[in-house]
Design a protein around this motif. Structure first.
Motif, PDB file in Angstrom:
ATOM      1  N   SER A  83       0.842  -1.187   0.000  1.00 34.97           N
ATOM      2  CA  SER A  83       0.000   0.000   0.000  1.00 34.97           C
ATOM      3  C   SER A  83       0.881   1.242   0.000  1.00 34.97           C
ATOM      4  O   SER A  83       1.950   1.258   0.593  1.00 34.97           O
ATOM      5  N   SER A  84       0.401   2.286  -0.630  1.00 34.77           N
ATOM      6  CA  SER A  84       1.137   3.547  -0.617  1.00 34.77           C
ATOM      7  C   SER A  84       0.784   4.377   0.622  1.00 34.77           C
ATOM      8  O   SER A  84       1.389   5.409   0.867  1.00 34.77           O
ATOM      9  N   VAL A  85      -0.186   3.903   1.413  1.00 31.95           N
ATOM     10  CA  VAL A  85      -0.641   4.635   2.598  1.00 31.95           C
ATOM     11  C   VAL A  85      -0.406   3.835   3.885  1.00 31.95           C
ATOM     12  O   VAL A  85       0.126   4.347   4.846  1.00 31.95           O
ATOM     13  N   VAL A  86      -0.818   2.573   3.877  1.00 31.45           N
ATOM     14  CA  VAL A  86      -0.748   1.720   5.058  1.00 31.45           C
ATOM     15  C   VAL A  86       0.508   0.866   4.985  1.00 31.45           C
ATOM     16  O   VAL A  86       0.715   0.134   4.025  1.00 31.45           O
ATOM     17  N   ASP A  87       1.340   0.961   6.035  1.00 29.31           N
ATOM     18  CA  ASP A  87       2.561   0.157   6.078  1.00 29.31           C
ATOM     19  C   ASP A  87       2.284  -1.211   6.682  1.00 29.31           C
ATOM     20  O   ASP A  87       2.493  -2.224   6.038  1.00 29.31           O
ATOM     21  N   THR A  88       1.803  -1.237   7.928  1.00 26.99           N
ATOM     22  CA  THR A  88       1.483  -2.505   8.577  1.00 26.99           C
ATOM     23  C   THR A  88       0.200  -2.383   9.380  1.00 26.99           C
ATOM     24  O   THR A  88      -0.198  -1.284   9.792  1.00 26.99           O
ATOM     25  N   ILE A  89      -0.438  -3.544   9.593  1.00 27.40           N
ATOM     26  CA  ILE A  89      -1.629  -3.600  10.435  1.00 27.40           C
ATOM     27  C   ILE A  89      -1.446  -4.744  11.427  1.00 27.40           C
ATOM     28  O   ILE A  89      -0.868  -5.778  11.100  1.00 27.40           O
ATOM     29  N   ASN A  90      -1.907  -4.518  12.634  1.00 23.83           N
ATOM     30  CA  ASN A  90      -1.911  -5.542  13.673  1.00 23.83           C
ATOM     31  C   ASN A  90      -3.263  -5.500  14.353  1.00 23.83           C
ATOM     32  O   ASN A  90      -3.885  -4.432  14.451  1.00 23.83           O
ATOM     33  N   TYR A  91      -3.704  -6.658  14.831  1.00 21.45           N
ATOM     34  CA  TYR A  91      -4.997  -6.733  15.495  1.00 21.45           C
ATOM     35  C   TYR A  91      -4.835  -7.461  16.814  1.00 21.45           C
ATOM     36  O   TYR A  91      -4.160  -8.490  16.891  1.00 21.45           O
ATOM     37  N   PHE A  92      -5.456  -6.920  17.847  1.00 18.90           N
ATOM     38  CA  PHE A  92      -5.413  -7.490  19.180  1.00 18.90           C
ATOM     39  C   PHE A  92      -6.836  -7.905  19.558  1.00 18.90           C
ATOM     40  O   PHE A  92      -7.625  -7.076  20.028  1.00 18.90           O
ATOM     41  N   PRO A  93      -7.188  -9.170  19.301  1.00 16.69           N
ATOM     42  CA  PRO A  93      -8.583  -9.608  19.475  1.00 16.69           C
ATOM     43  C   PRO A  93      -9.100  -9.498  20.904  1.00 16.69           C
ATOM     44  O   PRO A  93     -10.299  -9.281  21.108  1.00 16.69           O
ATOM     45  N   GLU A  94      -8.208  -9.603  21.890  1.00 14.65           N
ATOM     46  CA  GLU A  94      -8.662  -9.533  23.285  1.00 14.65           C
ATOM     47  C   GLU A  94      -9.168  -8.141  23.651  1.00 14.65           C
ATOM     48  O   GLU A  94      -9.985  -7.988  24.556  1.00 14.65           O
ATOM     49  N   THR A  95      -8.689  -7.111  22.937  1.00 11.23           N
ATOM     50  CA  THR A  95      -9.114  -5.737  23.219  1.00 11.23           C
ATOM     51  C   THR A  95      -9.835  -5.081  22.046  1.00 11.23           C
ATOM     52  O   THR A  95     -10.274  -3.937  22.155  1.00 11.23           O
TER      53      THR A  95
END
Length: 65
Positions: free
Chosen positions: A3-15
């Motif tokens: 992506s030219s905008v988003v570098d990385t994504i992470n998700y924390f399902p507990e929160t």
């Protein structure tokens, strides 16, 4: 596809926190994001477009850095 905008994504399902690191280096935590939204973002052809239509302005957030 990178992506030219988003570098990385992470998700924390507990929160239900979606952490988005942008190419600019800014990091934001989006609150109460359902896992389905994270999964859809992961497979989106354009992460920037998906982010703009489905996340930006729809979830509260904290700027991390």
């Amino acid at each position: 596809m990178p992506s030219s905008v988003v570098d990385t994504i992470n998700y924390f399902p507990e929160t239900l926190i979606l952490r988005v690191t942008f190419v600019s280096g800014l990091i934001y935590d989006y609150k109460d994001v359902p896992s389905q939204v994270f999964k859809a973002l992961k497979v989106a052809g354009s992460k920037g477009r998906f982010f703009n239509f489905h996340i930006k302005g729809k979830y509260e957030y904290d700027r991390i850095s």
